[in-house]
Scaffold this active site. Structure first.
Site, mmCIF file in Angstrom:
data_model
loop_
_atom_site.group_PDB
_atom_site.id
_atom_site.type_symbol
_atom_site.label_atom_id
_atom_site.label_comp_id
_atom_site.label_asym_id
_atom_site.label_seq_id
_atom_site.Cartn_x
_atom_site.Cartn_y
_atom_site.Cartn_z
ATOM 1 N N THR A 1 -4.332 6.062 1.983
ATOM 2 C CA THR A 1 -4.641 7.462 2.256
ATOM 3 C C THR A 1 -5.476 8.067 1.129
ATOM 4 O OG1 THR A 1 -2.428 7.522 3.285
ATOM 5 C CG2 THR A 1 -3.681 9.557 3.308
ATOM 6 N N ARG B 1 0.536 10.333 0.301
ATOM 7 C CA ARG B 1 0.901 11.394 1.246
ATOM 8 C C ARG B 1 2.082 12.190 0.773
ATOM 9 N NH1 ARG B 1 0.571 7.925 6.884
ATOM 10 N NH2 ARG B 1 -1.346 6.888 6.244
ATOM 11 N N GLU C 1 0.854 -1.196 0.000
ATOM 12 C CA GLU C 1 0.000 0.000 0.000
ATOM 13 C C GLU C 1 0.885 1.239 0.000
ATOM 14 O OE1 GLU C 1 -2.824 0.222 3.312
ATOM 15 O OE2 GLU C 1 -2.714 2.412 3.223
ATOM 16 N N LYS D 1 -10.855 -1.515 6.617
ATOM 17 C CA LYS D 1 -9.667 -1.210 7.418
ATOM 18 C C LYS D 1 -10.170 -0.792 8.797
ATOM 19 C CE LYS D 1 -6.011 2.315 7.562
ATOM 20 N NZ LYS D 1 -4.880 2.871 6.800
HETATM 21 C C1 3PG Z 1 -1.929 4.183 8.164
HETATM 22 O O1 3PG Z 1 -2.322 5.127 7.515
HETATM 23 O O2 3PG Z 1 -2.391 3.069 7.966
HETATM 24 C C2 3PG Z 1 -0.949 4.435 9.262
HETATM 25 O O3 3PG Z 1 -0.151 5.501 8.940
HETATM 26 C C3 3PG Z 1 -0.173 3.238 9.645
HETATM 27 O O4 3PG Z 1 0.978 3.652 10.313
HETATM 28 P P1 3PG Z 1 1.641 2.832 11.526
HETATM 29 O O5 3PG Z 1 1.707 1.382 11.139
HETATM 30 O O6 3PG Z 1 3.014 3.433 11.650
HETATM 31 O O7 3PG Z 1 0.811 3.090 12.729
#
Ligand code: 3PG
Length: 203
Positions: free
Chosen positions: A65, A41, A37, A125
């Site tokens: 995102t 960003r 993924e 999710k």
């Molecule tokens: C997401 O958008 O899924 C998060 O940024 C995941 O980040 P992390 O695994 O560092 O919490």
């Protein structure tokens, strides 16, 4: 393609330099994590998706995102094979559903799950997983929603991932720990491959 069943972990990556995308994706695939993924960003994200889609055929690259409808069309045009969003609005879910690729809209509460359920979504999710209550919340959601499966993401580490992966309503987890930014900056793809290899064994 059932997105949640392809690998126990979906690496969530932030690509600052599109030139790192192909070697990074090759390292993840070599380690055993083919689903990637790329978060929308950074300015490099779409170029990274395009490069991986064109040059790493064993990868299943998607966009994360995804926040507005324009992200959906841009990601699919770049070659994204799935879409992930941190939350959901009716307009965004409509655009993702119309895209023709699998999508995982984000939900963190019983009402958010219900809003997606109403629209026929059964794979989501769960975000931000740790901050939203983690494993106990997922166990509680299995009561009213036994037919919904989740990809929890947000704050999950290799140490905590197995707790999630043992739940019947969790297909896989997402996390950024597979592609540390210093490894990408240094071009340390061997480290990324090693992290992926460890992660593939988590289930
Ligand atoms: C997401 O958008 O899924 C998060 O940024 C995941 O980040 P992390 O695994 O560092 O919490």
């Amino acid at each position: 393609m059932n997105l949640l069943d392809l690998a126990p972990v979906i690496p969530v990556v932030v690509v600052e330099d599109a030139a790192t995308a192909v070697p990074m994706a090759r390292a993840l695939v070599a380690g055993g994590l083919p689903v990637i993924e790329v978060t929308l960003r950074t300015p490099a994200a779409l170029a990274a998706i395009r490069a991986i889609a064109e040059r790493v055929p064993d990868a299943v690259v998607g966009a994360g995102t995804v926040r507005v409808s324009a992200d959906v069309s841009a990601a699919v045009a770049a070659g994204a094979r799935f879409l992930v969003s941190p939350g959901a609005t009716a307009a965004l879910v409509e655009a993702m559903a119309a895209s023709g690729v699998p999508y995982l809209p984000g939900a963190a509460t019983a009402s958010e799950v219900l809003a997606l359920y109403e629209r026929g979504v059964r794979e989501m999710k769960f975000f931000p997983a740790e901050a939203a209550g983690g494993v106990p919340v997922l166990k509680a959601l299995a009561g009213p929603y036994p037919d919904v499966r989740f990809c929890p993401t947000g704050g999950i580490k290799p140490e905590t991932a197995p707790n999630y992966l043992s739940l019947p309503n969790v297909g896989c987890v997402g996390g950024t720990w597979l592609t540390p930014s210093d490894a990408l900056v240094q071009g340390d793809y061997a480290r990324i491959e090693k992290l992926a290899g460890l992660a593939r064994e988590l289930r």
